[in-house]
Write a protein that holds these residues in place. Sequence first.
Motif, mmCIF file in Angstrom:
data_model
loop_
_atom_site.group_PDB
_atom_site.id
_atom_site.type_symbol
_atom_site.label_atom_id
_atom_site.label_comp_id
_atom_site.label_asym_id
_atom_site.label_seq_id
_atom_site.Cartn_x
_atom_site.Cartn_y
_atom_site.Cartn_z
ATOM 1 N N TRP A 170 0.815 -1.215 0.000
ATOM 2 C CA TRP A 170 0.000 0.000 0.000
ATOM 3 C C TRP A 170 0.845 1.260 0.000
ATOM 4 C CZ3 TRP A 170 -5.135 -0.701 -0.499
ATOM 5 C CH2 TRP A 170 -5.665 -1.932 -0.099
ATOM 6 N N ARG A 171 0.251 2.291 -0.528
ATOM 7 C CA ARG A 171 0.841 3.620 -0.376
ATOM 8 C C ARG A 171 -0.288 4.573 0.017
ATOM 9 N NH1 ARG A 171 4.445 5.665 -5.048
ATOM 10 N NH2 ARG A 171 2.516 5.487 -6.209
ATOM 11 N N ARG A 173 -1.132 8.534 0.857
ATOM 12 C CA ARG A 173 -0.586 9.891 0.767
ATOM 13 C C ARG A 173 -1.629 10.919 1.169
ATOM 14 N NH1 ARG A 173 2.167 10.062 -4.911
ATOM 15 N NH2 ARG A 173 0.080 9.391 -5.510
ATOM 16 N N PRO A 225 -6.690 11.753 3.086
ATOM 17 C CA PRO A 225 -5.694 10.778 2.624
ATOM 18 C C PRO A 225 -6.151 10.073 1.342
ATOM 19 C CG PRO A 225 -6.399 10.300 4.887
ATOM 20 C CD PRO A 225 -7.293 11.379 4.372
ATOM 21 N N SER A 226 -5.230 9.741 0.490
ATOM 22 C CA SER A 226 -5.561 8.916 -0.662
ATOM 23 C C SER A 226 -4.791 7.609 -0.536
ATOM 24 C CB SER A 226 -5.220 9.632 -1.966
ATOM 25 O OG SER A 226 -3.841 9.563 -2.203
ATOM 26 N N VAL A 227 -5.486 6.507 -0.758
ATOM 27 C CA VAL A 227 -4.916 5.190 -0.532
ATOM 28 C C VAL A 227 -4.752 4.479 -1.868
ATOM 29 C CG1 VAL A 227 -5.223 2.978 0.640
ATOM 30 C CG2 VAL A 227 -6.063 5.095 1.703
ATOM 31 N N GLU A 228 -3.574 3.966 -2.110
ATOM 32 C CA GLU A 228 -3.338 3.258 -3.362
ATOM 33 C C GLU A 228 -2.831 1.856 -3.065
ATOM 34 O OE1 GLU A 228 -0.706 5.883 -5.971
ATOM 35 O OE2 GLU A 228 -0.753 6.809 -4.013
ATOM 36 N N ARG A 229 -3.379 0.886 -3.773
ATOM 37 C CA ARG A 229 -2.835 -0.463 -3.693
ATOM 38 C C ARG A 229 -1.791 -0.581 -4.798
ATOM 39 N NH1 ARG A 229 -4.572 -5.379 -5.730
ATOM 40 N NH2 ARG A 229 -6.365 -4.367 -6.687
ATOM 41 N N LEU A 230 -0.608 -1.075 -4.452
ATOM 42 C CA LEU A 230 0.472 -1.160 -5.442
ATOM 43 C C LEU A 230 0.543 -2.572 -5.978
ATOM 44 C CD1 LEU A 230 3.149 0.743 -3.339
ATOM 45 C CD2 LEU A 230 1.678 1.689 -5.116
ATOM 46 N N HIS A 231 0.478 -2.703 -7.272
ATOM 47 C CA HIS A 231 0.637 -4.047 -7.844
ATOM 48 C C HIS A 231 1.484 -3.952 -9.096
ATOM 49 C CE1 HIS A 231 -2.886 -3.047 -10.443
ATOM 50 N NE2 HIS A 231 -3.233 -2.369 -9.376
ATOM 51 N N GLY A 232 1.247 -4.838 -10.070
ATOM 52 C CA GLY A 232 2.096 -4.827 -11.258
ATOM 53 C C GLY A 232 3.532 -5.094 -10.855
ATOM 54 N N HIS A 233 4.443 -4.288 -11.309
ATOM 55 C CA HIS A 233 5.842 -4.583 -10.995
ATOM 56 C C HIS A 233 6.210 -4.222 -9.558
ATOM 57 C CE1 HIS A 233 7.591 -0.505 -12.514
ATOM 58 N NE2 HIS A 233 6.690 -0.368 -11.592
ATOM 59 N N TRP A 234 5.245 -3.680 -8.808
ATOM 60 C CA TRP A 234 5.472 -3.510 -7.367
ATOM 61 C C TRP A 234 5.337 -4.843 -6.639
ATOM 62 C CZ3 TRP A 234 7.210 0.323 -4.327
ATOM 63 C CH2 TRP A 234 7.292 1.604 -4.885
ATOM 64 N N PRO A 405 -9.470 2.043 3.836
ATOM 65 C CA PRO A 405 -10.930 2.026 3.836
ATOM 66 C C PRO A 405 -11.459 0.796 3.117
ATOM 67 C CG PRO A 405 -10.088 3.646 2.276
ATOM 68 C CD PRO A 405 -8.903 3.098 3.003
ATOM 69 N N ARG A 407 -13.175 -1.447 0.464
ATOM 70 C CA ARG A 407 -13.255 -1.200 -0.979
ATOM 71 C C ARG A 407 -14.677 -0.838 -1.351
ATOM 72 N NH1 ARG A 407 -9.866 -4.801 -4.983
ATOM 73 N NH2 ARG A 407 -10.565 -3.074 -6.252
ATOM 74 N N THR B 190 -3.174 1.479 -8.766
ATOM 75 C CA THR B 190 -4.613 1.645 -8.669
ATOM 76 C C THR B 190 -4.934 2.468 -7.447
ATOM 77 O OG1 THR B 190 -4.872 -0.538 -9.595
ATOM 78 C CG2 THR B 190 -6.804 0.431 -8.545
ATOM 79 N N SER B 193 -8.907 4.668 -2.941
ATOM 80 C CA SER B 193 -9.826 5.643 -2.376
ATOM 81 C C SER B 193 -9.118 6.970 -2.257
ATOM 82 C CB SER B 193 -10.278 5.220 -0.985
ATOM 83 O OG SER B 193 -9.246 5.517 -0.073
#
Lengths: 409, 198
Positions: A170-171, A173, A225-234, A405, A407, B190, B193
């Motif tokens: 996760w990231r 920010r 806050p903004s929440v990002e799930r990191l995938h792909g080459h992460w 949060p 989904r 992605t 939120s």
Amino acid sequence: MDESHDDRDLRHSVEPGHLTAVRDLLGSHEPSPDTVAAGRARLLAEAAAPATVRDLAPAGRKRRHRRIGAGLSLAAAAAAAVLVPTVMSGGTPPIAARPGTSIATTAGPTARQILLAAATTVERARTTGDYWRVGTVHQSMMLDPSRGYVIAQKSSTELWLAERPELQNWRIRRYLGAKPASPEDEAAWRAAGAPASWRYPEDFDTDELYSVPYRRPLKAAAGEPSVERLHGHWNGAAGDLTQELVTWRQVRAIPSDPDKLRAYLKQRVIRQLASPDMAELTGAEREKEIVHGLRADCLAIISSLPVAPEVRASAYRVLASLPGIRAEGETTDPLGRRGQAVGYQVEFEPGRFTDVRFLVDPGTGLPLAEVWTNTGRLADGRPVELRNTTSYQAIGWTDERPEVPERRN
Amino acid sequence: MTAPPDSPGRLDDAVLIEQSRHRPESFATLYDRHFGAIYRYIAARIGPQAADDLAAETFLVAFRKRDGFDPARGEVRRWLYGIATNLLAGHRRSETRRLEALARVPVEHPAEGEHADRVVARVTAAATKRRLATELGRLADGDRDVLLLVAYGDLGYEEIAQALDIPTGTVGSRLNRVRRKLRAALDDITAESGGSDG
């Protein structure tokens, strides 16, 4: 591969959105009238006196990397010396290079002592957990659109990386708002009507020292806050070592012995530097490039990678052995924490230097902040410090989970 | 001698080069026509300060080599981009340094009360900047040359091949590789939120 493509297809072969992103990132810089005039004068000088200028040109070209200032070649200086002051005016004068030294000028500890003490302390840190977490607060400074005062903008980032595949990366920010940087700036801001947002014209010149939003106003108020799930080459990534994402396995393979670590990083740096102009460098210039690379890699290991404490300690020891790092005494970071500082300079463009300060907490041996300082100029010509700071709130292992949060949908 | 680019009776670039063999100052017209575009390309790669010098040098080199210009091998514009790209090869470290610095520049963040869809777009755009700077730094030098000639020179396959003196097929395969890498770098974040309903 696709020789049948015509030119229209070509421009679509890299996605238009990506091309736009490249142009947004690198910018569209127009030459100043002075630059256009100086270049034209050089050309006409060459056209008028080809033999003389041609003889001088190779020397001018060879020296271009090391030149301090706005950068006319020797040929131009000889042919159009009268233009030099015109070309130099308007830009920000570069910060002069300081001779590198590791010796402290005050009675406090030397840079070497600070870094070696941190190495010893950091070896006692926790070594496992579900997540490797790095929490940072970034502060950057910019001039307001009228160039009357300095604005400081803050944002926070948390990176949560897990090796276990069932845990998500996760990231998180958050924009923490913007405000006048100092009491003096606040007075100027009040005098300007205390705006709650700032809008920058598209052609606003930042002299490459900072970035400003062009398409929407810069807001004083903080955001959610903004929440990002990191995938792909992460996936499987344990962090970033200078220019490359590295896997957990690669991180574990980083040697913990200081000499071996140095050799390993040096090999990396030389690989990254492989380019035609490296062959032209003198031994001393090449050494300077390697020092720059080693310093960046050591700082990345110390401040962001989930390495074993011994590796982090060795990174401090390698750092302590590098030239050009000096002690700068006890300092406070933008979060108000006291630490011991070491400093060095980075040549971010030929002839232009940024002063960098790295603050270490003697209690934990962990870094507190990295501060990049440039000098900008207000509309009235007064020089102002523009600091770009990364403060580390958390670097380490944890069994906690990020606040994510539910989904939606 | 310095007719504005679109004035009637405008001389063709190649004719100007021919003319400059006897009247060197004719070359200044080519400078007036193309300096801005060459400058933008160079400044995008090594920053405006270093571009001041290198853009001017591009025209000096072009002037010295004007006898070798062959109109059969493409127009003057692509020839100038080729010279600029060759000169940039001596500044790889400046370019890398600049990309490193851009990868450090703070990203933009969502503003309060912003609509969720726009936040997603913004967050993606923000993440893009850092990732893109890093990815550009990782590209092979030849691949980066081709990408930036497309982005800034607006050159076609054939023109890039002529500018860099490489086969057209190589341009295609480099661009394919760049496209894959940019996709991988930019399309895997992605936003879950953020903003007002986060």
